[in-house]
Motif scaffolding. Structure first.
Motif, PDB file in Angstrom:
ATOM      1  N   GLU A  88      44.989  40.022  46.740  1.00  0.00           N
ATOM      2  CA  GLU A  88      43.357  40.220  45.545  1.00  0.00           C
ATOM      3  C   GLU A  88      42.992  41.545  45.304  1.00  0.00           C
ATOM      4  O   GLU A  88      42.482  42.676  45.011  1.00  0.00           O
ATOM      5  CB  GLU A  88      42.583  39.037  45.473  1.00  0.00           C
ATOM      6  CG  GLU A  88      41.680  38.853  44.720  1.00  0.00           C
ATOM      7  CD  GLU A  88      40.440  39.075  44.490  1.00  0.00           C
ATOM      8  OE1 GLU A  88      40.206  39.792  43.420  1.00  0.00           O
ATOM      9  OE2 GLU A  88      40.063  40.192  45.373  1.00  0.00           O
ATOM     10  N   ASP A  92      45.557  42.832  42.718  1.00  0.00           N
ATOM     11  CA  ASP A  92      44.590  42.826  41.779  1.00  0.00           C
ATOM     12  C   ASP A  92      43.362  43.858  41.820  1.00  0.00           C
ATOM     13  O   ASP A  92      43.870  43.696  40.557  1.00  0.00           O
ATOM     14  CB  ASP A  92      44.393  41.485  41.727  1.00  0.00           C
ATOM     15  CG  ASP A  92      43.607  41.148  41.103  1.00  0.00           C
ATOM     16  OD1 ASP A  92      43.681  41.193  39.518  1.00  0.00           O
ATOM     17  OD2 ASP A  92      42.189  40.564  41.505  1.00  0.00           O
ATOM     18  N   GLN A  93      42.868  44.030  42.698  1.00  0.00           N
ATOM     19  CA  GLN A  93      41.629  44.330  42.546  1.00  0.00           C
ATOM     20  C   GLN A  93      42.643  46.778  41.932  1.00  0.00           C
ATOM     21  O   GLN A  93      42.134  46.985  41.289  1.00  0.00           O
ATOM     22  CB  GLN A  93      40.760  44.769  43.945  1.00  0.00           C
ATOM     23  CG  GLN A  93      40.333  43.290  43.197  1.00  0.00           C
ATOM     24  CD  GLN A  93      39.723  43.695  45.152  1.00  0.00           C
ATOM     25  OE1 GLN A  93      38.258  44.354  44.940  1.00  0.00           O
ATOM     26  NE2 GLN A  93      38.488  42.370  44.686  1.00  0.00           N
ATOM     27  N   TYR A  96      43.783  45.871  38.560  1.00  0.00           N
ATOM     28  CA  TYR A  96      42.244  45.944  37.668  1.00  0.00           C
ATOM     29  C   TYR A  96      41.369  47.082  36.825  1.00  0.00           C
ATOM     30  O   TYR A  96      41.104  46.921  36.141  1.00  0.00           O
ATOM     31  CB  TYR A  96      40.935  44.778  37.832  1.00  0.00           C
ATOM     32  CG  TYR A  96      39.975  44.127  38.055  1.00  0.00           C
ATOM     33  CD1 TYR A  96      39.892  43.126  36.667  1.00  0.00           C
ATOM     34  CD2 TYR A  96      38.836  45.092  37.611  1.00  0.00           C
ATOM     35  CE1 TYR A  96      38.320  42.820  36.076  1.00  0.00           C
ATOM     36  CE2 TYR A  96      37.699  44.600  37.372  1.00  0.00           C
ATOM     37  CZ  TYR A  96      37.445  43.777  36.186  1.00  0.00           C
ATOM     38  OH  TYR A  96      36.818  43.241  35.901  1.00  0.00           O
ATOM     39  N   CYS A 197      46.012  38.998  36.788  1.00  0.00           N
ATOM     40  CA  CYS A 197      44.777  37.692  36.752  1.00  0.00           C
ATOM     41  C   CYS A 197      46.312  37.013  37.379  1.00  0.00           C
ATOM     42  O   CYS A 197      46.380  35.901  38.128  1.00  0.00           O
ATOM     43  CB  CYS A 197      45.009  37.648  35.530  1.00  0.00           C
ATOM     44  SG  CYS A 197      43.268  37.866  35.128  1.00  0.00           S
ATOM     45  N   CYS A 199      47.838  37.339  40.406  1.00  0.00           N
ATOM     46  CA  CYS A 199      48.039  37.786  42.007  1.00  0.00           C
ATOM     47  C   CYS A 199      46.618  36.680  42.081  1.00  0.00           C
ATOM     48  O   CYS A 199      46.467  36.115  43.158  1.00  0.00           O
ATOM     49  CB  CYS A 199      48.156  39.462  41.843  1.00  0.00           C
ATOM     50  SG  CYS A 199      49.089  39.970  41.423  1.00  0.00           S
ATOM     51  N   TRP A 200      45.766  37.209  41.540  1.00  0.00           N
ATOM     52  CA  TRP A 200      44.353  36.676  41.636  1.00  0.00           C
ATOM     53  C   TRP A 200      44.671  34.781  41.220  1.00  0.00           C
ATOM     54  O   TRP A 200      44.133  34.442  42.532  1.00  0.00           O
ATOM     55  CB  TRP A 200      43.300  37.011  40.536  1.00  0.00           C
ATOM     56  CG  TRP A 200      41.869  36.957  40.885  1.00  0.00           C
ATOM     57  CD1 TRP A 200      41.257  35.930  41.572  1.00  0.00           C
ATOM     58  CD2 TRP A 200      40.791  37.295  39.521  1.00  0.00           C
ATOM     59  NE1 TRP A 200      39.642  35.991  41.762  1.00  0.00           N
ATOM     60  CE2 TRP A 200      39.444  36.458  40.631  1.00  0.00           C
ATOM     61  CE3 TRP A 200      40.875  37.408  38.593  1.00  0.00           C
ATOM     62  CZ2 TRP A 200      38.270  36.989  39.775  1.00  0.00           C
ATOM     63  CZ3 TRP A 200      39.440  37.493  38.390  1.00  0.00           C
ATOM     64  CH2 TRP A 200      37.714  37.772  39.012  1.00  0.00           C
ATOM     65  N   PHE A 203      46.281  34.307  44.617  1.00  0.00           N
ATOM     66  CA  PHE A 203      45.219  34.532  45.895  1.00  0.00           C
ATOM     67  C   PHE A 203      44.238  33.258  45.985  1.00  0.00           C
ATOM     68  O   PHE A 203      43.655  32.444  47.122  1.00  0.00           O
ATOM     69  CB  PHE A 203      44.304  35.558  45.432  1.00  0.00           C
ATOM     70  CG  PHE A 203      42.929  35.403  46.682  1.00  0.00           C
ATOM     71  CD1 PHE A 203      42.945  35.885  48.281  1.00  0.00           C
ATOM     72  CD2 PHE A 203      42.053  35.086  46.085  1.00  0.00           C
ATOM     73  CE1 PHE A 203      42.023  36.149  49.052  1.00  0.00           C
ATOM     74  CE2 PHE A 203      40.525  35.647  46.786  1.00  0.00           C
ATOM     75  CZ  PHE A 203      40.844  36.209  48.290  1.00  0.00           C
ATOM     76  N   SER A 266      32.950  40.850  46.728  1.00  0.00           N
ATOM     77  CA  SER A 266      34.016  40.693  47.917  1.00  0.00           C
ATOM     78  C   SER A 266      33.102  39.644  49.057  1.00  0.00           C
ATOM     79  O   SER A 266      34.047  39.076  49.396  1.00  0.00           O
ATOM     80  CB  SER A 266      34.240  41.470  48.355  1.00  0.00           C
ATOM     81  OG  SER A 266      34.935  42.611  47.738  1.00  0.00           O
ATOM     82  N   TYR A 270      34.246  35.619  48.071  1.00  0.00           N
ATOM     83  CA  TYR A 270      34.763  35.433  48.794  1.00  0.00           C
ATOM     84  C   TYR A 270      34.801  33.987  49.318  1.00  0.00           C
ATOM     85  O   TYR A 270      34.902  33.155  48.997  1.00  0.00           O
ATOM     86  CB  TYR A 270      35.528  35.846  49.388  1.00  0.00           C
ATOM     87  CG  TYR A 270      36.757  37.313  49.024  1.00  0.00           C
ATOM     88  CD1 TYR A 270      36.754  36.727  47.586  1.00  0.00           C
ATOM     89  CD2 TYR A 270      37.310  38.287  49.536  1.00  0.00           C
ATOM     90  CE1 TYR A 270      37.965  37.621  46.747  1.00  0.00           C
ATOM     91  CE2 TYR A 270      37.888  38.991  49.159  1.00  0.00           C
ATOM     92  CZ  TYR A 270      38.319  39.094  47.634  1.00  0.00           C
ATOM     93  OH  TYR A 270      38.884  40.335  47.455  1.00  0.00           O
ATOM     94  N   THR A 286      37.841  29.187  39.132  1.00  0.00           N
ATOM     95  CA  THR A 286      38.214  29.805  37.994  1.00  0.00           C
ATOM     96  C   THR A 286      37.489  29.551  36.457  1.00  0.00           C
ATOM     97  O   THR A 286      37.737  30.423  35.564  1.00  0.00           O
ATOM     98  CB  THR A 286      39.755  30.019  37.065  1.00  0.00           C
ATOM     99  OG1 THR A 286      39.978  28.564  37.142  1.00  0.00           O
ATOM    100  CG2 THR A 286      40.282  30.381  39.260  1.00  0.00           C
TER     101      THR A 286
END
Length: 381
Positions: A88, A92-93, A96, A197, A199-200, A203, A266, A270, A286
């Motif tokens: 993530e 991901d970021q 993103y 997404c 990967c997210w 995560f 973050s 998290y 989600t």
């Protein structure tokens, strides 16, 4: 009784309030980050600064509050944390923010609504989510997942006519100039956001699994941000090699984007995400992404003067419809589990009370027997 009832209602509402506040935080991050990217900030450097800030913000709290309850770090947990930092914060970021550069903040937020579908499929595959094909609510979750993915494809491939909103009139030239400057490519951007997404979702599932063996949310958050900083730095050095100016930052939108996204999206996100998953599971976390899309669409059109298109709005509506089919099916799972838990807890309490009463009565009987035996002996003496 009224106080107990209100406290119970508030306790049930806390996960919903927390996840809604998270979506507002994510919406603000999208607007601030998009503005910084439009100003020329490197998306790879933004990821590094974001998690460096998050680590500095959350690590002291993790050290103080988890000092006495933190379990021993094992090799298995450490490898999971490395993978979490890679999935993530790093992969991901970076995808993103790169996808956001190729598109708009509203488009990016709408595409991220495929996240609950991916999370559901993975949770189903790993048996973290209950699915019975014969039950209507399980069928709704499956159909909703398919509809959500279809809406994302519709939004990507169909642009449609432009919607002329009162506050975006007169910004046609600005929009076209911005598109040329940032080399907008919706298909390439959508592909990157979709992979991000996936990967997210991985995560979120792995975070839920890791919390079972390392149940300290603050410490896990600090470790994830720290690993994300290291792994993101390696990627940023490779991607921005020879471009030292990309690392420069001042008192501007770039610093605001790094601090805001690091602390709110973050560090805090998290941590709160971990708390919610313990009670409601990964799919619930989600499920509220469409709220973020609505907020970003409003803020993006006001502050970034982003142009909305009919095809993308229809695609977004399809995504939301599919998502809430999943949510409806998920809600039908909750009462059964909650009622069964309540029944188990109530029966356990009744058994415990009866055992205590029985033990007390036995103790009284033994005392009476002992006294009856002692008195005759004393009289004979």
């Amino acid at each position: 009784m009224a106080t107990e009832s209100s406290n119970a209602s508030y306790d049930r509402a806390k996960p919903f309030l927390a996840v809604i506040l998270m979506q507002f935080g994510y919406a603000g991050m999208s607007i601030v980050s998009k503005h910084a990217l439009n100003e020329g900030m490197s998306q790879h450097v933004l990821v590094v600064y974001r998690h460096a800030v998050a680590t500095l913000a959350i690590a002291p709290f993790a050290f103080i509050f988890d000092r006495k309850v933190r379990p021993k770090m094992t090799l298995s947990i450490f490898f999971k944390i490395i993978l979490l930092g890679l999935l993530e914060p790093t992969i991901d970021q970076n995808l993103y923010y790169t996808g956001m550069k190729y598109t708009t903040a509203t488009f990016t937020a709408a595409m991220c609504n495929v996240l609950p579908a991916f999370a559901f499929l993975m949770a189903w595959g790993l048996r973290l989510e209950k699915v019975n094909i014969r039950k209507m609510h399980s069928q709704a979750k499956i159909i909703g997942t398919v509809v959500t993915v279809g809406g994302a494809m519709l939004m990507t491939l169909v642009k449609g006519t432009r919607l002329d909103l009162p506050w975006t009139k007169g910004y046609d030239q600005l929009a076209s100039t911005s598109a040329l400057t940032n080399h907008q490519d919706p298909i390439k951007g959508a592909l990157m956001i979709t992979i991000g997404c996936v990967c997210w979702a991985c995560f979120i599932i792995l975070q839920a699994i890791t919390l079972k063996s390392y149940p300290v949310e603050l410490s896990l958050t600090a470790w994830i941000c720290f690993m994300g900083t290291i792994e993101g730095s390696i990627l940023a050095v490779v991607m921005e090699r020879g471009n030292l100016s990309a690392w420069s930052i001042g008192l501007d939108s770039k610093l605001l984007a790094a601090v805001y996204s690091g602390v709110i999206c973050s560090g805090l996100a998290y941590y709160v995400q971990g708390l919610i998953m313990k009670r409601k599971g990964p799919v619930f976390v989600t499920a509220f992404n469409p709220l973020s899309m609505v907020i970003i669409a409003m803020l993006g059109s006001f502050f970034l003067k982003e142009i909305l298109y009919l095809g993308r709005v229809i695609g977004a509506v399809v995504i939301v419809s599919g998502l809430y089919l999943v949510l409806w099916g998920k809600s039908k799972d909750e009462p059964l589990s909650n009622s069964s838990n309540d029944e188990v807890a109530g029966s356990a309490t009744q058994i415990d009370t009866k055992m205590q009463e029985r033990t007390e009565s036995l103790n009284q009987e033994f005392v009476a027997i002992d006294l009856s035996r002692v008195r005759p002996t004393d009289e004979s003496d």
